[in-house]
Design a protein around this motif. Sequence first.
Motif, PDB file in Angstrom:
ATOM      1  N   GLU A 113      39.554  55.788  40.351  1.00  0.00           N
ATOM      2  CA  GLU A 113      39.216  55.742  41.767  1.00  0.00           C
ATOM      3  C   GLU A 113      37.746  55.378  41.964  1.00  0.00           C
ATOM      4  N   GLY A 114      37.477  54.680  43.067  1.00  0.00           N
ATOM      5  CA  GLY A 114      36.102  54.430  43.470  1.00  0.00           C
ATOM      6  C   GLY A 114      35.387  53.336  42.713  1.00  0.00           C
ATOM      7  N   LEU A 115      36.123  52.524  41.932  1.00  0.00           N
ATOM      8  CA  LEU A 115      35.514  51.454  41.162  1.00  0.00           C
ATOM      9  C   LEU A 115      36.178  50.132  41.519  1.00  0.00           C
ATOM     10  N   ASP A 116      35.396  49.060  41.545  1.00  0.00           N
ATOM     11  CA  ASP A 116      36.010  47.761  41.752  1.00  0.00           C
ATOM     12  C   ASP A 116      36.487  47.208  40.408  1.00  0.00           C
ATOM     13  N   ASP A 117      37.181  46.067  40.429  1.00  0.00           N
ATOM     14  CA  ASP A 117      37.782  45.533  39.204  1.00  0.00           C
ATOM     15  C   ASP A 117      36.746  45.232  38.127  1.00  0.00           C
ATOM     16  N   THR A 118      35.584  44.753  38.537  1.00  0.00           N
ATOM     17  CA  THR A 118      34.542  44.455  37.553  1.00  0.00           C
ATOM     18  C   THR A 118      34.100  45.722  36.834  1.00  0.00           C
ATOM     19  N   GLU A 119      33.927  46.794  37.589  1.00  0.00           N
ATOM     20  CA  GLU A 119      33.514  48.060  36.981  1.00  0.00           C
ATOM     21  C   GLU A 119      34.603  48.646  36.098  1.00  0.00           C
ATOM     22  N   VAL A 120      35.849  48.426  36.467  1.00  0.00           N
ATOM     23  CA  VAL A 120      36.960  48.974  35.696  1.00  0.00           C
ATOM     24  C   VAL A 120      37.152  48.213  34.389  1.00  0.00           C
ATOM     25  N   PHE A 121      37.152  46.890  34.455  1.00  0.00           N
ATOM     26  CA  PHE A 121      37.536  46.085  33.299  1.00  0.00           C
ATOM     27  C   PHE A 121      36.359  45.571  32.475  1.00  0.00           C
ATOM     28  N   PHE A 122      35.180  45.392  33.102  1.00  0.00           N
ATOM     29  CA  PHE A 122      34.063  44.727  32.439  1.00  0.00           C
ATOM     30  C   PHE A 122      32.796  45.578  32.424  1.00  0.00           C
ATOM     31  N   ASN A 123      32.919  46.880  32.485  1.00  0.00           N
ATOM     32  CA  ASN A 123      31.725  47.715  32.540  1.00  0.00           C
ATOM     33  C   ASN A 123      30.812  47.428  31.342  1.00  0.00           C
ATOM     34  N   GLY A 124      29.526  47.178  31.671  1.00  0.00           N
ATOM     35  CA  GLY A 124      28.552  46.927  30.627  1.00  0.00           C
ATOM     36  C   GLY A 124      28.425  45.486  30.196  1.00  0.00           C
ATOM     37  N   VAL A 125      29.225  44.568  30.750  1.00  0.00           N
ATOM     38  CA  VAL A 125      29.197  43.164  30.348  1.00  0.00           C
ATOM     39  C   VAL A 125      28.236  42.400  31.264  1.00  0.00           C
ATOM     40  N   PRO A 126      27.385  41.514  30.720  1.00  0.00           N
ATOM     41  CA  PRO A 126      26.465  40.741  31.559  1.00  0.00           C
ATOM     42  C   PRO A 126      27.197  39.966  32.651  1.00  0.00           C
ATOM     43  N   ALA A 127      26.549  39.844  33.802  1.00  0.00           N
ATOM     44  CA  ALA A 127      27.198  39.262  34.974  1.00  0.00           C
ATOM     45  C   ALA A 127      27.663  37.832  34.737  1.00  0.00           C
ATOM     46  N   ASP A 128      26.892  37.038  33.984  1.00  0.00           N
ATOM     47  CA  ASP A 128      27.295  35.654  33.760  1.00  0.00           C
ATOM     48  C   ASP A 128      28.537  35.567  32.890  1.00  0.00           C
ATOM     49  N   VAL A 129      28.652  36.473  31.952  1.00  0.00           N
ATOM     50  CA  VAL A 129      29.844  36.504  31.095  1.00  0.00           C
ATOM     51  C   VAL A 129      31.062  36.944  31.901  1.00  0.00           C
ATOM     52  N   VAL A 130      30.864  37.929  32.763  1.00  0.00           N
ATOM     53  CA  VAL A 130      31.952  38.389  33.629  1.00  0.00           C
ATOM     54  C   VAL A 130      32.421  37.254  34.537  1.00  0.00           C
ATOM     55  N   ALA A 131      31.481  36.548  35.144  1.00  0.00           N
ATOM     56  CA  ALA A 131      31.839  35.470  36.069  1.00  0.00           C
ATOM     57  C   ALA A 131      32.669  34.404  35.366  1.00  0.00           C
ATOM     58  N   ARG A 132      32.301  34.048  34.152  1.00  0.00           N
ATOM     59  CA  ARG A 132      33.068  33.041  33.418  1.00  0.00           C
ATOM     60  C   ARG A 132      34.468  33.565  33.103  1.00  0.00           C
ATOM     61  N   ALA A 133      34.549  34.806  32.678  1.00  0.00           N
ATOM     62  CA  ALA A 133      35.858  35.380  32.351  1.00  0.00           C
ATOM     63  C   ALA A 133      36.758  35.441  33.577  1.00  0.00           C
ATOM     64  N   GLN A 134      36.199  35.835  34.704  1.00  0.00           N
ATOM     65  CA  GLN A 134      37.009  35.955  35.914  1.00  0.00           C
ATOM     66  C   GLN A 134      37.408  34.603  36.489  1.00  0.00           C
ATOM     67  N   SER A 135      36.667  33.557  36.134  1.00  0.00           N
ATOM     68  CA  SER A 135      36.946  32.237  36.702  1.00  0.00           C
ATOM     69  C   SER A 135      38.261  31.644  36.229  1.00  0.00           C
ATOM     70  N   HIS A 136      38.792  32.132  35.116  1.00  0.00           N
ATOM     71  CA  HIS A 136      40.073  31.596  34.653  1.00  0.00           C
ATOM     72  C   HIS A 136      41.206  32.619  34.757  1.00  0.00           C
ATOM     73  N   GLY A 137      41.047  33.605  35.647  1.00  0.00           N
ATOM     74  CA  GLY A 137      42.162  34.486  35.960  1.00  0.00           C
ATOM     75  C   GLY A 137      43.245  33.744  36.731  1.00  0.00           C
ATOM     76  N   ARG A 138      44.482  34.230  36.644  1.00  0.00           N
ATOM     77  CA  ARG A 138      45.618  33.585  37.311  1.00  0.00           C
ATOM     78  C   ARG A 138      46.446  34.628  38.038  1.00  0.00           C
ATOM     79  N   SER A 139      47.126  34.196  39.092  1.00  0.00           N
ATOM     80  CA  SER A 139      48.054  35.080  39.795  1.00  0.00           C
ATOM     81  C   SER A 139      49.320  35.242  38.960  1.00  0.00           C
ATOM     82  N   GLN A 140      49.773  36.471  38.826  1.00  0.00           N
ATOM     83  CA  GLN A 140      50.973  36.748  38.040  1.00  0.00           C
ATOM     84  C   GLN A 140      52.147  36.949  38.999  1.00  0.00           C
ATOM     85  N   VAL A 141      53.066  35.980  39.000  1.00  0.00           N
ATOM     86  CA  VAL A 141      54.225  36.032  39.895  1.00  0.00           C
ATOM     87  C   VAL A 141      55.528  35.958  39.106  1.00  0.00           C
TER      88      VAL A 141
END
Length: 212
Positions: A113-141
């Motif tokens: 509770e109380g955390l956004d996805d970046t804090e939940v999944f990427f805590n401690g990871v540099p912002a530029d690395v997080v941004a690159r990782a999140q850029s290739h996420g896909r919708s799961q349908v």
Amino acid sequence: MSTFVLIHGGGGSGRDFERLEPELRRRGHDVVAPDLPIDDPAAGFAEFSDTVVAAVGDRRDLVVVGHSYGGFTASLVCARLPVRLLVFLAGMVPAPGEVPGDWWGNTGFEHPEGLDDTEVFFNGVPADVVARAQSHGRSQVSAEATQPWPLDALPDVPTRVLLCRDDRFFPPEFQRRVARERLGLEPDEIDGPHCVPVSHPAELAERLVSYL
């Protein structure tokens, strides 16, 4: 030389391992990291495992690594190919006949509770690395979320569970309990958050290769 078959989690792609793959290759091993057809509403467990098997081709000496939700598919692949080792990496361990959507309640999972996805999944990871990782996420349908996991038992192959000490999504004590209840195993541990292939690629490569 072994081949590491890297299976991504929910909403991901093979690019989730783009930092881990060169580390494994540098240590003398081959890597297969397919994109599961999560963006196809008709694709289910059969299509997921078919995708991995096709990507592996005639490679052998396989180490199958299922990250997070990829654990459901990784274990199915181990029933179809001659596998040296199965690794649940911060992975969801399925039960026979279990619908993935029921896994959360069946295991007693509690969402942080109380955390956004970046804090939940990427805590401690540099912002530029997080941004690159999140850029290739896909919708799961895809359809597998409502399909029973089709095996009568987990594959009879050597298995390891590797938890992440800084994981806020699947906290260590939760992962230890699930591993004990579903596999009768004590997990190994590595530093890093849930997305450890992004945060600690060299350390993760060393650990995976050590299992050989």
